[in-house]
Design a protein around this motif. Sequence first.
Motif, PDB file in Angstrom:
ATOM      1  N   HIS A  42      -0.705   5.984   7.362  1.00 34.70           N
ATOM      2  CA  HIS A  42       0.403   6.763   7.921  1.00 34.70           C
ATOM      3  C   HIS A  42       1.280   5.875   8.797  1.00 34.70           C
ATOM      4  O   HIS A  42       2.502   5.895   8.675  1.00 34.70           O
ATOM      5  N   TYR A  43       0.659   5.090   9.659  1.00 28.46           N
ATOM      6  CA  TYR A  43       1.428   4.226  10.560  1.00 28.46           C
ATOM      7  C   TYR A  43       2.085   3.075   9.799  1.00 28.46           C
ATOM      8  O   TYR A  43       3.209   2.687  10.112  1.00 28.46           O
ATOM      9  N   ASP A  44       1.397   2.533   8.810  1.00 30.40           N
ATOM     10  CA  ASP A  44       1.969   1.436   8.026  1.00 30.40           C
ATOM     11  C   ASP A  44       3.263   1.866   7.344  1.00 30.40           C
ATOM     12  O   ASP A  44       4.201   1.079   7.229  1.00 30.40           O
ATOM     13  N   ALA A  45       3.326   3.116   6.911  1.00 26.98           N
ATOM     14  CA  ALA A  45       4.528   3.625   6.239  1.00 26.98           C
ATOM     15  C   ALA A  45       5.711   3.750   7.195  1.00 26.98           C
ATOM     16  O   ALA A  45       6.857   3.778   6.755  1.00 26.98           O
ATOM     17  N   LEU A  46       5.453   3.816   8.501  1.00 25.23           N
ATOM     18  CA  LEU A  46       6.528   3.972   9.485  1.00 25.23           C
ATOM     19  C   LEU A  46       7.105   2.648   9.971  1.00 25.23           C
ATOM     20  O   LEU A  46       8.138   2.626  10.631  1.00 25.23           O
ATOM     21  N   VAL A  47       6.435   1.545   9.671  1.00 24.95           N
ATOM     22  CA  VAL A  47       6.925   0.231  10.084  1.00 24.95           C
ATOM     23  C   VAL A  47       8.053  -0.165   9.145  1.00 24.95           C
ATOM     24  O   VAL A  47       7.875  -0.172   7.925  1.00 24.95           O
ATOM     25  N   PRO A  48       9.241  -0.479   9.683  1.00 25.88           N
ATOM     26  CA  PRO A  48      10.360  -0.866   8.818  1.00 25.88           C
ATOM     27  C   PRO A  48      10.019  -2.097   7.974  1.00 25.88           C
ATOM     28  O   PRO A  48       9.310  -2.996   8.426  1.00 25.88           O
ATOM     29  N   ALA A  49      10.535  -2.123   6.767  1.00 22.27           N
ATOM     30  CA  ALA A  49      10.247  -3.212   5.822  1.00 22.27           C
ATOM     31  C   ALA A  49      10.678  -4.554   6.417  1.00 22.27           C
ATOM     32  O   ALA A  49      11.759  -4.675   6.994  1.00 22.27           O
ATOM     33  N   GLY A  50       9.804  -5.539   6.264  1.00 22.53           N
ATOM     34  CA  GLY A  50      10.121  -6.890   6.712  1.00 22.53           C
ATOM     35  C   GLY A  50       9.980  -7.122   8.199  1.00 22.53           C
ATOM     36  O   GLY A  50      10.334  -8.194   8.687  1.00 22.53           O
ATOM     37  N   GLN A  51       9.480  -6.154   8.953  1.00 26.10           N
ATOM     38  CA  GLN A  51       9.328  -6.312  10.397  1.00 26.10           C
ATOM     39  C   GLN A  51       7.845  -6.342  10.749  1.00 26.10           C
ATOM     40  O   GLN A  51       7.144  -5.361  10.573  1.00 26.10           O
ATOM     41  N   SER A  57       0.265  -3.646  18.227  1.00 24.28           N
ATOM     42  CA  SER A  57      -0.487  -3.376  17.000  1.00 24.28           C
ATOM     43  C   SER A  57       0.431  -2.643  16.021  1.00 24.28           C
ATOM     44  O   SER A  57       1.514  -2.180  16.394  1.00 24.28           O
ATOM     45  N   GLY A  58      -0.006  -2.512  14.787  1.00 24.92           N
ATOM     46  CA  GLY A  58       0.793  -1.798  13.792  1.00 24.92           C
ATOM     47  C   GLY A  58       1.061  -0.362  14.199  1.00 24.92           C
ATOM     48  O   GLY A  58       2.158   0.164  14.019  1.00 24.92           O
ATOM     49  N   LYS A  59       0.043   0.306  14.758  1.00 23.33           N
ATOM     50  CA  LYS A  59       0.186   1.690  15.197  1.00 23.33           C
ATOM     51  C   LYS A  59       1.191   1.793  16.339  1.00 23.33           C
ATOM     52  O   LYS A  59       2.094   2.635  16.323  1.00 23.33           O
ATOM     53  N   GLN A  60       1.062   0.920  17.336  1.00 19.13           N
ATOM     54  CA  GLN A  60       1.979   0.945  18.477  1.00 19.13           C
ATOM     55  C   GLN A  60       3.400   0.646  18.030  1.00 19.13           C
ATOM     56  O   GLN A  60       4.357   1.282  18.489  1.00 19.13           O
ATOM     57  N   PHE A  61       3.540  -0.300  17.127  1.00 18.82           N
ATOM     58  CA  PHE A  61       4.870  -0.656  16.626  1.00 18.82           C
ATOM     59  C   PHE A  61       5.487   0.501  15.853  1.00 18.82           C
ATOM     60  O   PHE A  61       6.684   0.763  15.954  1.00 18.82           O
ATOM     61  N   ALA A  62       4.671   1.222  15.080  1.00 19.20           N
ATOM     62  CA  ALA A  62       5.169   2.382  14.335  1.00 19.20           C
ATOM     63  C   ALA A  62       5.649   3.474  15.284  1.00 19.20           C
ATOM     64  O   ALA A  62       6.683   4.103  15.042  1.00 19.20           O
ATOM     65  N   VAL A  63       4.924   3.704  16.372  1.00 15.70           N
ATOM     66  CA  VAL A  63       5.341   4.709  17.367  1.00 15.70           C
ATOM     67  C   VAL A  63       6.667   4.273  17.998  1.00 15.70           C
ATOM     68  O   VAL A  63       7.592   5.076  18.149  1.00 15.70           O
ATOM     69  N   LEU A  64       6.762   2.991  18.354  1.00 18.66           N
ATOM     70  CA  LEU A  64       7.998   2.475  18.950  1.00 18.66           C
ATOM     71  C   LEU A  64       9.164   2.608  17.981  1.00 18.66           C
ATOM     72  O   LEU A  64      10.253   3.051  18.364  1.00 18.66           O
ATOM     73  N   ALA A  65       8.960   2.241  16.720  1.00 13.08           N
ATOM     74  CA  ALA A  65      10.037   2.334  15.721  1.00 13.08           C
ATOM     75  C   ALA A  65      10.489   3.784  15.541  1.00 13.08           C
ATOM     76  O   ALA A  65      11.686   4.059  15.424  1.00 13.08           O
ATOM     77  N   THR A  66       9.550   4.717  15.550  1.00  9.67           N
ATOM     78  CA  THR A  66       9.898   6.132  15.409  1.00  9.67           C
ATOM     79  C   THR A  66      10.647   6.618  16.638  1.00  9.67           C
ATOM     80  O   THR A  66      11.626   7.355  16.532  1.00  9.67           O
TER      81      THR A  66
END
Length: 191
Positions: A42-51, A57-66
């Motif tokens: 779920h979190y991997d899908a929220l990380v923008p492509a190429g970033q 962490s991937g989870k923290q980055f996904a929360v930040l991106a959202t």
Amino acid sequence: MPPPPQPPAFLATRRGLLRMGAGTAAVLSAGSSLFLSRCNGHYDALVPAGQQPRVLSGKQFAVLATFVDCILPDEPGWPTAVETRVALRIDHELAFHHDQLVDDFRAALYLVEYGDFLHGGFTRFTRMTQPERDAHLHRMQRGWSLEKQAFINLRLLAVFFHYTDERTWQHIGYAGPMFPVASRPPADNRA
């Protein structure tokens, strides 16, 4: 009078009780690991492509991106938060700061992600619909002191890094710096 009931034989000794406790801990640990590994997709899908984040962490980055995607303008003709790479630039900036600040930043992200639980909800921020996310962020603005501080500081960073991208300047009437920059600073956060 009947004698008091005796514990089962496997719990009669301290060693048996420790084995039972260790077994229970192992089962709970395995279950939580399995649950959390299912959440990573779920979190991997929220990380923008190429970033790829350096500090978070991937989870923290996904929360930040959202979060930054919700906070920043989504107007036709304006660059988006993904285009200006706000989350990635914030992550790169964190590499220049001490561990306590980075830990506080991570805690603020977890407060955004799980803050709905504090208000009686059961949905993580990244699983909410856009109207639910907006309502959650408005609740944080009016919430208790720690929620307000987390929201205000995360929003400040998102806005700062978005509007330091040259593509946003024409939309706010800024013509750019009066003097050319001689060299990049040592703490350059450009992605």
